[in-house]
Design a protein around this motif. Structure first.
Motif, mmCIF file in Angstrom:
data_model
loop_
_atom_site.group_PDB
_atom_site.id
_atom_site.type_symbol
_atom_site.label_atom_id
_atom_site.label_comp_id
_atom_site.label_asym_id
_atom_site.label_seq_id
_atom_site.Cartn_x
_atom_site.Cartn_y
_atom_site.Cartn_z
ATOM 1 N N UNK A 184 0.802 -1.223 0.000
ATOM 2 C CA UNK A 184 0.000 0.000 0.000
ATOM 3 C C UNK A 184 0.836 1.274 0.000
ATOM 4 N N UNK A 185 2.129 1.188 0.354
ATOM 5 C CA UNK A 185 2.984 2.378 0.334
ATOM 6 C C UNK A 185 3.823 2.470 -0.948
ATOM 7 N N UNK A 186 3.794 1.448 -1.798
ATOM 8 C CA UNK A 186 4.461 1.536 -3.094
ATOM 9 C C UNK A 186 5.600 0.568 -3.317
ATOM 10 N N UNK A 187 6.415 0.294 -2.291
ATOM 11 C CA UNK A 187 7.549 -0.620 -2.412
ATOM 12 C C UNK A 187 7.521 -1.622 -1.257
ATOM 13 N N UNK A 188 8.040 -2.807 -1.502
ATOM 14 C CA UNK A 188 8.140 -3.799 -0.435
ATOM 15 C C UNK A 188 9.455 -4.547 -0.566
ATOM 16 N N UNK A 189 9.870 -5.154 0.543
ATOM 17 C CA UNK A 189 11.106 -5.921 0.568
ATOM 18 C C UNK A 189 10.829 -7.345 0.119
ATOM 19 N N UNK A 190 11.826 -7.941 -0.507
ATOM 20 C CA UNK A 190 11.768 -9.340 -0.852
ATOM 21 C C UNK A 190 13.063 -10.005 -0.432
ATOM 22 N N UNK A 191 12.986 -11.276 -0.111
ATOM 23 C CA UNK A 191 14.162 -12.061 0.248
ATOM 24 C C UNK A 191 13.996 -13.464 -0.304
ATOM 25 N N UNK A 192 15.107 -14.024 -0.736
ATOM 26 C CA UNK A 192 15.130 -15.413 -1.186
ATOM 27 C C UNK A 192 16.579 -15.884 -1.132
ATOM 28 N N UNK A 193 16.761 -17.176 -1.182
ATOM 29 C CA UNK A 193 18.105 -17.731 -1.226
ATOM 30 C C UNK A 193 18.508 -17.930 -2.677
ATOM 31 N N UNK A 194 19.749 -17.557 -2.999
ATOM 32 C CA UNK A 194 20.307 -17.759 -4.339
ATOM 33 C C UNK A 194 21.587 -18.567 -4.218
ATOM 34 N N UNK A 195 21.818 -19.420 -5.203
ATOM 35 C CA UNK A 195 23.004 -20.267 -5.210
ATOM 36 C C UNK A 195 24.297 -19.508 -5.397
ATOM 37 N N UNK B 129 8.820 -13.013 18.694
ATOM 38 C CA UNK B 129 7.884 -12.467 19.657
ATOM 39 C C UNK B 129 6.501 -13.039 19.478
ATOM 40 N N UNK B 130 5.565 -12.479 20.221
ATOM 41 C CA UNK B 130 4.189 -12.974 20.198
ATOM 42 C C UNK B 130 3.524 -12.786 18.841
ATOM 43 N N UNK B 131 3.930 -11.781 18.094
ATOM 44 C CA UNK B 131 3.335 -11.526 16.790
ATOM 45 C C UNK B 131 3.967 -12.381 15.695
ATOM 46 N N UNK B 132 4.924 -13.205 16.053
ATOM 47 C CA UNK B 132 5.587 -14.061 15.086
ATOM 48 C C UNK B 132 7.033 -13.655 14.895
ATOM 49 N N UNK B 133 7.811 -14.578 14.413
ATOM 50 C CA UNK B 133 9.233 -14.323 14.193
ATOM 51 C C UNK B 133 9.479 -14.088 12.716
ATOM 52 N N UNK B 134 10.521 -13.304 12.426
ATOM 53 C CA UNK B 134 10.859 -13.087 11.031
ATOM 54 C C UNK B 134 11.962 -12.069 10.862
ATOM 55 N N UNK B 135 12.398 -11.935 9.623
ATOM 56 C CA UNK B 135 13.428 -10.970 9.279
ATOM 57 C C UNK B 135 12.800 -9.579 9.180
ATOM 58 N N UNK B 136 13.568 -8.573 9.572
ATOM 59 C CA UNK B 136 13.098 -7.192 9.547
ATOM 60 C C UNK B 136 14.207 -6.318 8.983
ATOM 61 N N UNK B 137 13.854 -5.402 8.079
ATOM 62 C CA UNK B 137 14.808 -4.462 7.497
ATOM 63 C C UNK B 137 14.603 -3.100 8.152
ATOM 64 N N UNK B 138 15.654 -2.595 8.775
ATOM 65 C CA UNK B 138 15.652 -1.233 9.325
ATOM 66 C C UNK B 138 16.312 -0.354 8.273
ATOM 67 N N UNK B 139 15.484 0.462 7.591
ATOM 68 C CA UNK B 139 15.937 1.205 6.421
ATOM 69 C C UNK B 139 15.941 2.707 6.722
ATOM 70 N N UNK B 140 17.116 3.353 6.743
ATOM 71 C CA UNK B 140 17.181 4.779 7.039
ATOM 72 C C UNK B 140 16.641 5.663 5.903
ATOM 73 N N UNK B 141 16.372 5.083 4.746
ATOM 74 C CA UNK B 141 15.885 5.840 3.591
ATOM 75 C C UNK B 141 14.370 5.993 3.559
ATOM 76 N N UNK B 142 13.664 5.293 4.429
ATOM 77 C CA UNK B 142 12.206 5.292 4.419
ATOM 78 C C UNK B 142 11.666 6.622 4.934
ATOM 79 N N UNK B 143 10.726 7.210 4.180
ATOM 80 C CA UNK B 143 10.059 8.432 4.633
ATOM 81 C C UNK B 143 8.662 8.130 5.163
#
Length: 120
Positions: free
Chosen positions: A48-59, A95-109
């Motif tokens: 809904x904000x326009x961009x999202x993060x993606x992650x996957x494993x590559x060989x 945590x209680x809301x579930x575990x996962x990877x999180x990106x802390x991005x200083x470029x986000x407005x």
């Protein structure tokens, strides 16, 4: 220690020790060689904000990728994604809301209410 395979003034991607351990465990579980394979972090259109993060494993990395290594985890980032996520830190949260990877991005407005997408 981190290494970038291309010399660039873009701030690099950092990875917490916890995130590296989690990703390495998952890579190992997939039977991938952690000396060559890695986690691809990228940005895609969507959310809904326009961009999202993606992650996957590559060989292995693509020829034009930035390659970083933190706590023995290799992270691959394509040049277009680096424009949006340079200087970010990848962490793993549990945590209680579930575990996962999180990106802390200083470029986000701004981020959407659920935190899944962003705008720079």
């Amino acid at each position: 220690m981190s290494t970038a395979e291309t010399a660039d003034a873009t701030p690099e991607i950092e990875v917490s020790e916890t995130a590296a351990e989690q990703a390495l465990d998952l890579l190992d579980g997939e039977g991938m060689d952690t000396d060559i394979a890695g986690l691809r972090l990228f940005v895609q259109q969507g959310g809904c904000a326009g961009l999202s993060y993606g992650m996957r494993f590559d060989g292995e990395p693509e020829p034009d990728d930035e390659v970083y290594e933190h706590h023995e985890l290799r992270v691959f980032v394509d040049p277009a994604s680096m424009n949006y996520i340079g200087g970010s830190q990848l962490d793993f949260e549990g945590g209680l809301q579930g575990a996962g990877f999180h990106v802390e991005n200083p470029n986000v407005v701004s981020e959407c209410g659920c935190g899944e997408s962003f705008r720079t």
